[in-house]
Design an enzyme around this catalytic site. Structure first.
Site, PDB file in Angstrom:
ATOM      1  N   ASP A   1      19.191  -5.619 -43.978  1.00 36.78           N
ATOM      2  CA  ASP A   1      18.885  -5.258 -42.592  1.00 36.78           C
ATOM      3  C   ASP A   1      17.398  -5.127 -42.315  1.00 36.78           C
ATOM      4  O   ASP A   1      16.975  -5.089 -41.162  1.00 36.78           O
ATOM      5  CB  ASP A   1      19.502  -3.876 -42.283  1.00 36.78           C
ATOM      6  CG  ASP A   1      20.960  -3.980 -41.889  1.00 36.78           C
ATOM      7  OD1 ASP A   1      21.401  -5.080 -41.543  1.00 36.78           O
ATOM      8  OD2 ASP A   1      21.650  -2.943 -41.931  1.00 36.78           O
TER       9      ASP A   1
HETATM   10  C1  GLC Z   1      17.792   0.976 -41.904  1.00 33.40           C
HETATM   11  C2  GLC Z   1      18.212   1.033 -43.355  1.00 33.40           C
HETATM   12  C3  GLC Z   1      19.292   0.039 -43.667  1.00 33.40           C
HETATM   13  C4  GLC Z   1      20.403   0.193 -42.668  1.00 33.40           C
HETATM   14  C5  GLC Z   1      19.880   0.071 -41.246  1.00 33.40           C
HETATM   15  C6  GLC Z   1      21.014   0.261 -40.273  1.00 33.40           C
HETATM   16  O1  GLC Z   1      17.135  -0.199 -41.644  1.00 33.40           O
HETATM   17  O2  GLC Z   1      17.141   0.859 -44.239  1.00 33.40           O
HETATM   18  O3  GLC Z   1      19.765   0.257 -44.970  1.00 33.40           O
HETATM   19  O4  GLC Z   1      21.383  -0.745 -42.914  1.00 33.40           O
HETATM   20  O5  GLC Z   1      18.886   1.023 -41.027  1.00 33.40           O
HETATM   21  O6  GLC Z   1      20.670   0.716 -39.048  1.00 33.40           O
HETATM   22  C1  GLC Z   2      23.028  -0.617 -45.300  1.00 30.70           C
HETATM   23  C2  GLC Z   2      23.885  -1.296 -44.271  1.00 30.70           C
HETATM   24  C3  GLC Z   2      24.330  -2.657 -44.735  1.00 30.70           C
HETATM   25  C4  GLC Z   2      23.157  -3.457 -45.197  1.00 30.70           C
HETATM   26  C5  GLC Z   2      22.369  -2.707 -46.262  1.00 30.70           C
HETATM   27  C6  GLC Z   2      21.125  -3.433 -46.692  1.00 30.70           C
HETATM   28  O1  GLC Z   2      23.813  -0.260 -46.387  1.00 30.70           O
HETATM   29  O2  GLC Z   2      25.021  -0.533 -43.968  1.00 30.70           O
HETATM   30  O3  GLC Z   2      24.982  -3.334 -43.699  1.00 30.70           O
HETATM   31  O4  GLC Z   2      23.647  -4.660 -45.715  1.00 30.70           O
HETATM   32  O5  GLC Z   2      21.984  -1.450 -45.741  1.00 30.70           O
HETATM   33  O6  GLC Z   2      20.153  -3.429 -45.710  1.00 30.70           O
END
Ligand code: GLC
Ligand code: GLC
Length: 817
Positions: free
Chosen positions: A486
C-alpha cells in the site's frame, strides 16, 4: 522471558501475570456480535460493524493503556477496601492471577484477601449477548460481606462520532432502567430500532447510569466514588456519558461459592418499537425474555459447552501431528482461529485497528479466505459473492466495503491495481476445497447496482481484463495508487504534509508499473484458464493462456535485475528494487510471488533470487521486506519512504510476505529452508522472547521491527494480518503437502530432511482422510507411494469419496533419483 504458557489440551493460552507488555487480546463471537477482550477484561464490543454499531466506549491511545472495557469491582464491606478481580482498572496487587484465552471465551481468575473471583466471558453461539459469568468463593474462615459491581460505558453507536462530536453527544444520552436491566437507548426515539442492554442476574441494591455520578468529579475508573462510598447513586443519565453499573450485595459463609451473571446485549425491535408511544417508553419484552433465559448458571454452562463443541468440530477438519510442538499448537489451534478472526473482522477492529477507518478490505478479505475455506465453506462462499458484488463494471474494485451496508468505498483510497486479481485466487481456492462449481454461475451485481448482474465467472474474467487494459511501457501492469504494498505510491508525488498518502491525488498520466502485479497475474490467470477449461470456454482459454505467456515474457525481459526480480518502474520509468538503486535495492514481494507463479523455476532465476533473499533479507527475527531501508523521504516512492528505517513497509519483517517465501522454497524443493523461514516468525517459538516481541505469542503480527530499527524484534499490529492465512496455506498445503486441487487432495510434501514421519487428519468434500507420511530416506520431497485404504493409487491425487467415512492414507517419500 515469558508471561504465560500454552495449554494445548484445553486449547488455551494461559497468562500468568496481568502486566503483559501490551494488553494481550482475544476475540469473543464469530458472526454478528463481536467482542475484543484483553487479559484484564479491557476492550470493546460491537454488533456487525465496529464503527456504526459500537456498544462499549473505548479510548485508543489512552493511558494507562488497556483500562477501558468491562469493569468489575469487589468491595470488602468490613473495611471498604475494593479491588478489580481482573486487575484493571484498580491495579490492586492480587495474590494470584490467571487469564485463560480460549477459543471464543476468556476466563480471568484471581484471589485477593482470600476471596476468589473467576469471570468467564463469552457469547452464546447465535446470540447477540455477551455473558460475564462470575463465580465468587469465600476461602476465609469467617463470613464475608461483599459487594460486587459490574459496569460498562456505553458508546453512542458511531464510534467516530462518539469520539469527536461532543457538542452534540454530551446532550443525547438516554437510558431506561428496569430492575435488573439498564437499557441504553440513545437515538432510539428518532431513527434507531436497536438498543444495548446491561443486565444482572441477581437482585441489586443500587445502580448508576450517569458516569459522573458513579465516578465522581475528576476521578477515573480506578477509584469510583460509588465504590469508595459503598453505595451507588441510582443516577438517571440526562444527556451526557451514559453508563451501566449494577451493585449486588453478597454474604458468603466460609467456603461458600456464589454465582452472578452480567449480560451485555444488543437488541433490535423489528415489529413493536414502543411499549408506550406517548411516553416514548421502550418495548423491552423480547429483550427481557432473553435476559431471563441467560440468568441461570445451568443455561450458561450449556451455552459455553456448545461453544466448545462448535470449535472442536470446526478445527477437527484439519489436525496435524509433526515432530515440532510449536508448529502443531499453531496449526491445530491458533492459526486457524486467527484465520477465523481475520475472516470475521478483516482489518477493522483490533488493538491497532480502531474499528473506524478500515472495513472489509477487498485484497485482505480475499487472502483471508485462503486459510478459512475449509472451516466453513458456506460462509466463505457468501463472502466471495459479497466481495464480487462490490466489484466495478470495469473489473476494478473498491479497496474496502463497510460490513453493515456492503457498499464499497474509497475512504482509504482507491485504484490499487492488484485488488481485483485476488478475487480469482479466493474463488479458485474455494473450487479446489469444495468442488462446488455452481458458484461460478451465481448472478452477482457490480457495485451493488440492481440490473447489472452477471455470473461470478464473468466477474473473474473482467478482473483479468482490468489488468490487460492497464499495461505500461514495458508490458507490465500499471500500479495505480499502489499494489499489495500500500505504501509504494509511485504516482502520487505528494509533498503536502497534511495529505494522506492513501488518498492523495494521483498523476493522471502515471505510468508506473508493478512487477508484483505481473507476478500475481501469472499466479492467478492459469487458475482462470483451468476454470475456463472445465467450462469449455475456448475463447477464454485462448485469450488468457496467451495473456499469461505474454506477461511471463514481459517479466523475463523487463522484470529481472540480474540476481533478483525488480520491484517496479516508477512514473519516470526508473527502476525500483534494483541493485542500481542506492536504497531499496531488493524487495521481498516480487521474489515470492514470481516463484509462486512458477517463474524462473526452469532457468534457475528463482533459485538465484531466493538465495539473494536469504543472503540480504534474513534477520534473526524473520525476513525483511526490503534492504537497504530508505533513510530519506522520496516523493517518487511515497509512503514507503515516510517510515523510519526498519518500520512497516520500509524494511520491517512484514510477516505477510514470509509465507510466500516458504511456498517458494517448497517450489524449489528446499524443505529445510522453508521450515526455517516459517519458524523464525512463529509466535509460539518467539514466546520465550516475549519481552522483546511484546505482542501475543499465540497469533501472528503484521510486522516485526527490522534490523534497522533500534527495537529490532518488536512485533506490532497483531491479530489482523494476512500472515495467518498465508502461513496456514504454506505449512499445511506446501510443507506438509496436503493440497486441495480441482480434482481432489494432492499429496506433495516438502519437509525438513530430519523428519521421520508426520500425520494429518483432513476432512474434505464429505469424507475424512487419515494421512500418515513416512520419510525413511530422509528426503524433503518426492512421493514414492500413496496407499489409500491399503491399495496403492496411481499418481498423488487422492480419490474423492464423499461417503462420510474415514479413509486411511499411507504415504512414503523417497529422494528424487
Ligand atoms: C498504511 C500502512 C499500510 C496499510 C495502509 C492502509 O499505509 O502502512 O500497511 O495497509 O495504511 O490504509
Ligand atoms: C496492510 C494492508 C494490506 C497491505 C499491507 C502492505 O496489511 O491491510 O492490504 O497489503 O498492509 O502494505
Amino acid at each position: 522471558m515469558k508471561y504465560g504458557q500454552f495449554d494445548d489440551d484445553k486449547r488455551e493460552y494461559v497468562i500468568l501475570r496481568p502486566d503483559t507488555p501490551i494488553p494481550w487480546l482475544n476475540y469473543l463471537g464469530t458472526r454478528d456480535y463481536i467482542g475484543l477482550i484483553s487479559n484484564t477484561a479491557g476492550g470493546y464490543s460491537f454488533y456487525r460493524d465496529a464503527r456504526l454499531r459500537r456498544l462499549i466506549r473505548y479510548r485508543y491511545n489512552d493511558l494507562p493503556s488497556g483500562i477501558n472495557g468491562r469493569y468489575l469491582y469487589v468491595r470488602d464491606e468490613a473495611d471498604g477496601k475494593y479491588w478489580s478481580p481482573t486487575w484493571q482498572p484498580t491495579q490492586t496487587k492480587l495474590d494470584n492471577y490467571r487469564c485463560r484465552h480460549g477459543l471464543g471465551y476468556t476466563i480471568i481468575a484471581s484471589s485477593f484477601r482470600e476471596i476468589e473471583v473467576e469471570a468467564t466471558y463469552f457469547i452464546p453461539p447465535g446470540e447477540a449477548i455477551e455473558v460475564w459469568s462470575i463465580r465468587i468463593v469465600n476461602h476465609r474462615t469467617k463470613v464475608a460481606e461483599l459487594s460486587l459491581v459490574g459496569a460498562i460505558e456505553f458508546c453512542l453507536w458511531d464510534a467516530l462520532d462518539d469520539a469527536t462530536n461532543f457538542q452534540r453527544n454530551l446532550n443525547i444520552g438516554e437510558v431506561e432502567v428496569d430492575q435488573c436491566a439498564i437499557f441504553h437507548k440513545t437515538g432510539y426515539r428518532e431513527r434507531r430500532d436497536h438498543f444495548t442492554f446491561f443486565a444482572c442476574s441477581e437482585p441489586t441494591v443500587g445502580f448508576d447510569t450517569q458516569r459522573d455520578a458513579f465516578l465522581g468529579p475528576y476521578r477515573g475508573w480506578d477509584r469510583p466514588i460509588g465504590l469508595e462510598r459503598g453505595k451507588l447513586a441510582d443516577s438517571h443519565v440526562a444527556g451526557c456519558s451514559p453508563i451501566g453499573a449494577h451493585h449486588v450485595r453478597l454474604t458468603l459463609d466460609p467456603g461458600e461459592e456464589e454465582r452472578a451473571v452480567f449480560l451485555l446485549g444488543y437488541h433490535e425491535n423489528r415489529k413493536t418499537k414502543f411499549r408506550d408511544a406517548e411516553q416514548q417508553a421502550l418495548y423491552t419484552e423480547d429483550a427481557l425474555l432473553k435476559i431471563a433465559h441467560y440468568r441461570t448458571a445451568d443455561v450458561i454452562d450449556r451455552a459455553l459447552e456448545r461453544l466448545h463443541v462448535n470449535w472442536r468440530e470446526t478445527l477437527s477438519r484439519l489436525q496435524v501431528t509433526t515432530p515440532v510442538p510449536d508448529a502443531d499448537r499453531m496449526l491445530n489451534t491458533w492459526t486457524p482461529y486467527q484465520c477465523a478472526v481475520c475472516f470475521n473482522v478483516s482489518r477493522s477492529a483490533s488493538g491497532f485497528e480502531s474499528g473506524i477507518g478500515r472495513g472489509i478490505g477487498f485484497r485482505d478479505a480475499n487472502q483471508d479466505l485462503l486459510g478459512y475455506m475449509h472451516l466453513s465453506s458456506d460462509r466463505a462462499r457468501q463472502r466471495i459473492l459479497d466481495l464480487a458484488s462490490t466489484q466495478l463494471e470495469s473489473g476494478g474494485a473498491y479497496h474496502q466495503y463497510q460490513p453493515l451496508t456492503r457498499k464499497g468505498n474509497d475512504a482509504i483510497g482507491g485504484g490499487f491495481n492488484d485488488d481485483p486479481l485476488w478475487l480469482i485466487l479466493s474463488t479458485s481456492a474455494y473450487l479446489k476445497e469444495t468442488g462446488a462449481w455452481s458458484i461460478l454461475d451465481e448472478r452477482v451485481p457490480y457495485d451493488g447496482a440492481e440490473g447489472s448482474e452477471t455470473s461470478l465467472y464473468e466477474h473473474l474474467t473482467r478482473a483479468v481484463e482490468y489488468t490487460l487494459t492497464r499495461l505500461g511501457p514495458h508490458g507490465l501492469p500499471l500500479i495505480g495508487r499502489a499494489d499489495w504494498n500500500d505504501c509504494l505510491n509511485l504516482n502520487s508525488h505528494t509533498t503536502d504534509p497534511d495529505e494522506s498518502f492513501q488518498t492523495a491525488v494521483l498523476r493522471s498520466d502515471g505510468t508506473a508499473e508493478s512487477v508484483f502485479i505481473a507476478g500475481l497475474f501469472c499466479l492467478v490467470v492459469p487458475e482462470l484458464v483451468e476454470i475456463a477449461k472445465r467450462r469449455g470456454d475456448e475463447r477464454a482459454i485462448r485469450r488468457f493462456s496467451e495473456a499469461d505467456s505474454t506477461m511471463r515474457c514481459s517479466i523475463e525481459a523487463h522484470g529481472w535485475d540480474g540476481r533478483w526480480y525488480l520491484r517496479a518502474y516508477d512514473a519516470f520509468g526508473r527502476k525500483v528494487g534494483s541493485h542500481k538503486n542506492k536504497e531499496g535495492q531488493i524487495y521481498i514481494e516480487p521474489q515470492g510471488i514470481c516463484a509462486m507463479a512458477g517463474l524462473g523455476l526452469a532457468d534457475g532465476r528463482a533459485l538465484t533470487a531466493l538465495d539473494e533473499v536469504s543472503k540480504r533479507l534474513a534477520s534473526e527475527h524473520g525476513l525483511l521486506l526490503l534492504q537497504p531501508a530508505y533513510t530519506r523521504y522520496d516523493p517518487a516512492l511515497g509512503e514507503i519512504t515516510s517510515y523510519p528505517p526498519g518500520y512497516k513497509e520500509n524494511g520491517s519483517i512484514f510477516c505477510h510476505t514470509n509465507p510466500w517465501i516458504v511456498i517458494s522454497e517448497c517450489r524449489l524443493g528446499r524443505g529445510d529452508r522453508a521450515w526455517e523461514v516459517a519458524m523464525r516468525i512463529n509466535p509460539a517459538v518467539r514466546e520465550e522472547m516475549s519481552k522483546v516481541h511484546r505482542c501475543e505469542p499465540y497469533v501472528y503480527a503484521q510486522t516485526i521491527v527490522g534490523r534497522d530499527g533500534p527495537d529490532h524484534g518488536r512485533a506490532r499490529n497483531s491479530w489482523l494480518t494476512g500472515t495467518a492465512s498465508w502461513m496456514y496455506v504454506a505449512l499445511t498445503q506446501w510443507v506438509l503437502g496436503i493440497r486441495p486441487s480441482y480434482g481432489g487432495i494432492e499429496i506433495d510434501p516438502c519437509i525438513p530432511l530430519r523428519w521421520d514421519a508426520y500425520s494429518v487428519v483432513r476432512a474434505f468434500r464429505g469424507a475424512v482422510y487419515n494421512i500418515r507420511v513416512e520419510n525413511p530416506d530422509h528426503v524433503s520431497r518426492g512421493v514414492r507411494e500413496v496407499r489409500v485404504d491399503g491399495r496403492a493409487i496411481v499418481g498423488s491425487i487422492l480419490p474423492t469419496f464423499s461417503d462420510g467415512a474415514t479413509h486411511n492414507v499411507q504415504v512414503t517419500l523417497r529422494g528424487e533419483q
